[in-house]
Design a protein around this motif. Sequence first.
Motif, PDB file in Angstrom:
ATOM      1  N   THR A   1       0.818  -1.219  -0.066  1.00  0.00           N
ATOM      2  CA  THR A   1      -0.018  -0.134   0.019  1.00  0.00           C
ATOM      3  C   THR A   1       0.966   1.249   0.196  1.00  0.00           C
ATOM      4  N   VAL A   2       0.560   2.214  -0.446  1.00  0.00           N
ATOM      5  CA  VAL A   2       0.993   3.489  -0.360  1.00  0.00           C
ATOM      6  C   VAL A   2       1.068   4.180   1.186  1.00  0.00           C
ATOM      7  N   TYR A   3       2.102   4.262   1.755  1.00  0.00           N
ATOM      8  CA  TYR A   3       2.188   4.729   3.120  1.00  0.00           C
ATOM      9  C   TYR A   3       3.019   6.033   3.187  1.00  0.00           C
ATOM     10  N   GLY A   4       2.002   7.169   3.528  1.00  0.00           N
ATOM     11  CA  GLY A   4       2.587   8.511   3.777  1.00  0.00           C
ATOM     12  C   GLY A   4       3.266   8.792   2.560  1.00  0.00           C
ATOM     13  N   ASP A   5       4.490   9.430   2.611  1.00  0.00           N
ATOM     14  CA  ASP A   5       5.341  10.145   1.595  1.00  0.00           C
ATOM     15  C   ASP A   5       6.444   9.128   1.133  1.00  0.00           C
ATOM     16  N   ASP A   6       6.404   7.776   1.607  1.00  0.00           N
ATOM     17  CA  ASP A   6       7.534   6.695   1.449  1.00  0.00           C
ATOM     18  C   ASP A   6       7.367   5.934   0.270  1.00  0.00           C
ATOM     19  N   GLY A   7       6.263   5.944  -0.477  1.00  0.00           N
ATOM     20  CA  GLY A   7       5.800   5.281  -1.705  1.00  0.00           C
ATOM     21  C   GLY A   7       5.152   4.119  -1.330  1.00  0.00           C
ATOM     22  N   TRP A   8       5.687   2.852  -2.251  1.00  0.00           N
ATOM     23  CA  TRP A   8       4.840   1.482  -1.727  1.00  0.00           C
ATOM     24  C   TRP A   8       5.338   0.708  -0.560  1.00  0.00           C
ATOM     25  N   PHE A   9       4.570   0.488   0.225  1.00  0.00           N
ATOM     26  CA  PHE A   9       5.192  -0.125   1.602  1.00  0.00           C
ATOM     27  C   PHE A   9       4.493  -1.610   1.807  1.00  0.00           C
ATOM     28  N   THR A  10       5.281  -2.797   1.910  1.00  0.00           N
ATOM     29  CA  THR A  10       4.969  -4.033   1.879  1.00  0.00           C
ATOM     30  C   THR A  10       4.012  -4.351   3.380  1.00  0.00           C
ATOM     31  N   VAL A  11       2.920  -4.795   3.245  1.00  0.00           N
ATOM     32  CA  VAL A  11       2.238  -5.255   4.306  1.00  0.00           C
ATOM     33  C   VAL A  11       2.449  -6.428   4.887  1.00  0.00           C
ATOM     34  N   TYR A  12       2.350  -7.421   3.879  1.00  0.00           N
ATOM     35  CA  TYR A  12       2.605  -8.806   4.218  1.00  0.00           C
ATOM     36  C   TYR A  12       2.909  -9.619   2.999  1.00  0.00           C
ATOM     37  N   GLU A  13       3.455 -10.767   3.186  1.00  0.00           N
ATOM     38  CA  GLU A  13       3.944 -11.627   2.116  1.00  0.00           C
ATOM     39  C   GLU A  13       3.197 -13.003   2.234  1.00  0.00           C
ATOM     40  N   PHE A  14       2.846 -13.612   1.122  1.00  0.00           N
ATOM     41  CA  PHE A  14       2.222 -14.884   1.131  1.00  0.00           C
ATOM     42  C   PHE A  14       2.558 -15.552  -0.196  1.00  0.00           C
ATOM     43  N   THR A  15       2.081 -17.157  -0.063  1.00  0.00           N
ATOM     44  CA  THR A  15       2.300 -17.945  -1.182  1.00  0.00           C
ATOM     45  C   THR A  15       0.642 -18.415  -1.513  1.00  0.00           C
ATOM     46  N   LEU A  16       0.607 -19.083  -2.546  1.00  0.00           N
ATOM     47  CA  LEU A  16      -0.582 -19.648  -2.856  1.00  0.00           C
ATOM     48  C   LEU A  16      -0.731 -21.302  -2.396  1.00  0.00           C
ATOM     49  N   GLN A  17      -0.197 -21.564  -1.375  1.00  0.00           N
ATOM     50  CA  GLN A  17      -0.419 -22.790  -0.925  1.00  0.00           C
ATOM     51  C   GLN A  17      -1.464 -22.874   0.167  1.00  0.00           C
ATOM     52  N   ARG A  18      -2.340 -23.888  -0.360  1.00  0.00           N
ATOM     53  CA  ARG A  18      -3.532 -24.047   0.566  1.00  0.00           C
ATOM     54  C   ARG A  18      -3.400 -24.459   1.822  1.00  0.00           C
ATOM     55  N   ARG A  19      -3.969 -23.786   2.915  1.00  0.00           N
ATOM     56  CA  ARG A  19      -3.841 -23.829   4.418  1.00  0.00           C
ATOM     57  C   ARG A  19      -5.201 -24.643   4.977  1.00  0.00           C
ATOM     58  N   GLU A  20      -5.041 -25.582   5.921  1.00  0.00           N
ATOM     59  CA  GLU A  20      -6.222 -26.162   6.596  1.00  0.00           C
ATOM     60  C   GLU A  20      -6.493 -25.477   7.952  1.00  0.00           C
ATOM     61  N   LEU A  21      -7.651 -25.807   8.399  1.00  0.00           N
ATOM     62  CA  LEU A  21      -8.081 -25.239   9.613  1.00  0.00           C
ATOM     63  C   LEU A  21      -7.053 -25.445  10.876  1.00  0.00           C
ATOM     64  N   VAL A  22      -6.544 -26.570  10.813  1.00  0.00           N
ATOM     65  CA  VAL A  22      -5.688 -26.958  11.854  1.00  0.00           C
ATOM     66  C   VAL A  22      -4.448 -25.905  11.981  1.00  0.00           C
ATOM     67  N   ASP A  23      -3.966 -25.559  10.619  1.00  0.00           N
ATOM     68  CA  ASP A  23      -3.018 -24.629  10.570  1.00  0.00           C
ATOM     69  C   ASP A  23      -3.194 -23.377  11.397  1.00  0.00           C
ATOM     70  N   TYR A  24      -4.600 -22.861  11.109  1.00  0.00           N
ATOM     71  CA  TYR A  24      -4.849 -21.658  11.881  1.00  0.00           C
ATOM     72  C   TYR A  24      -5.065 -21.868  13.368  1.00  0.00           C
ATOM     73  N   GLU A  25      -5.475 -23.052  13.648  1.00  0.00           N
ATOM     74  CA  GLU A  25      -5.744 -23.450  15.041  1.00  0.00           C
ATOM     75  C   GLU A  25      -4.544 -23.118  15.834  1.00  0.00           C
ATOM     76  N   VAL A  26      -3.324 -23.564  15.252  1.00  0.00           N
ATOM     77  CA  VAL A  26      -2.067 -23.469  15.698  1.00  0.00           C
ATOM     78  C   VAL A  26      -1.653 -22.037  15.760  1.00  0.00           C
ATOM     79  N   ALA A  27      -1.775 -21.211  14.941  1.00  0.00           N
ATOM     80  CA  ALA A  27      -1.455 -19.814  14.663  1.00  0.00           C
ATOM     81  C   ALA A  27      -2.414 -19.001  15.937  1.00  0.00           C
ATOM     82  N   ASN A  28      -3.675 -19.196  15.888  1.00  0.00           N
ATOM     83  CA  ASN A  28      -4.419 -18.592  16.571  1.00  0.00           C
ATOM     84  C   ASN A  28      -4.139 -18.837  18.287  1.00  0.00           C
ATOM     85  N   TRP A  29      -3.632 -20.107  18.535  1.00  0.00           N
ATOM     86  CA  TRP A  29      -3.153 -20.217  19.815  1.00  0.00           C
ATOM     87  C   TRP A  29      -2.089 -19.581  20.047  1.00  0.00           C
TER      88      TRP A  29
END
Length: 281
Positions: free
Chosen positions: A170-198
């Motif tokens: 996203t554009v962040y102030g006067d600093d130009g483009w700013f990286t918010v997050y990175e990801f891949t297109l690998q499918r995740r399962e609910l159990v993956d989110y349960e671990v991250a959620n905990w």
Amino acid sequence: MRRQRHQHHPDLDAYFARIGWSGERAPTWATLRSLHLAHVVGIPFENVEVVLGGVPSLEPADLEDKLVRQGRGGYCFEHNLLFAGVLEALGFGVTRLAARVRMGSDAIRPLTHILLAVEVPGEAHPYIADVGFGSGGLLEPLPLLPGVSSPQGAWRYRLVREDDRWLLQTVYGDDGWFTVYEFTLQRRELVDYEVANWYVATHPGSPFRHTLRVQRSGPHERAYVVGRLLTVVRSDGSTEERRLADDHEVLRLLVRDFGLLLPWDTAFPEPPERPERPEEN
């Protein structure tokens, strides 16, 4: 043998009433776009349950009860899992993904954010949907195409390829483009989110465990509560900050301005002396 979960059929009428949406219930780009915006505007990001010592349930029925029927919000896992179930019920194809929050840093952080890749019948490419990022996230879906700048209200976003990864910027102030997050297109399962959620809800170093974080977004204004600091960022570039005196003032604000239904005797932990800025999902 894999554990089977009870299939949940979302109450679409209740969900649409919660976000104030009355569009055509068909798996089209127009539906996806308007639903995404209505959800972001209609259901706040908040970590009240976590800051009070709980771990949010990610079971679909529990998510619907909390975010839809109880008039509450949630953080990324809650928002995007609820949204994924609604989209699938409408006939969209949904792949659940995971991201590493960057917020301008090159540090390797854990996969603690969920986002969605959504297939729209008749469209040549998927869209990235994310209704649960708590620090200036998307208002509308983004086409999964590199370098396409997307104006969304007063803000702009794009996706960039970096080797096998995608970057949300996203554009962040006067600093130009700013990286918010990175990801891949690998499918995740609910159990993956349960671990991250905990991890996010219980790890001593988690930014969500000790400090209240609430956000409500719109096309022309974003309001954040971090600890007892209210920050309002407007489309004209102006920013307003106000210190909230105590729990009673925090609760009045969350109920009146953020639309959250919370008990009047809710008491939050003492925030740090210097409240953090909203820097994570």
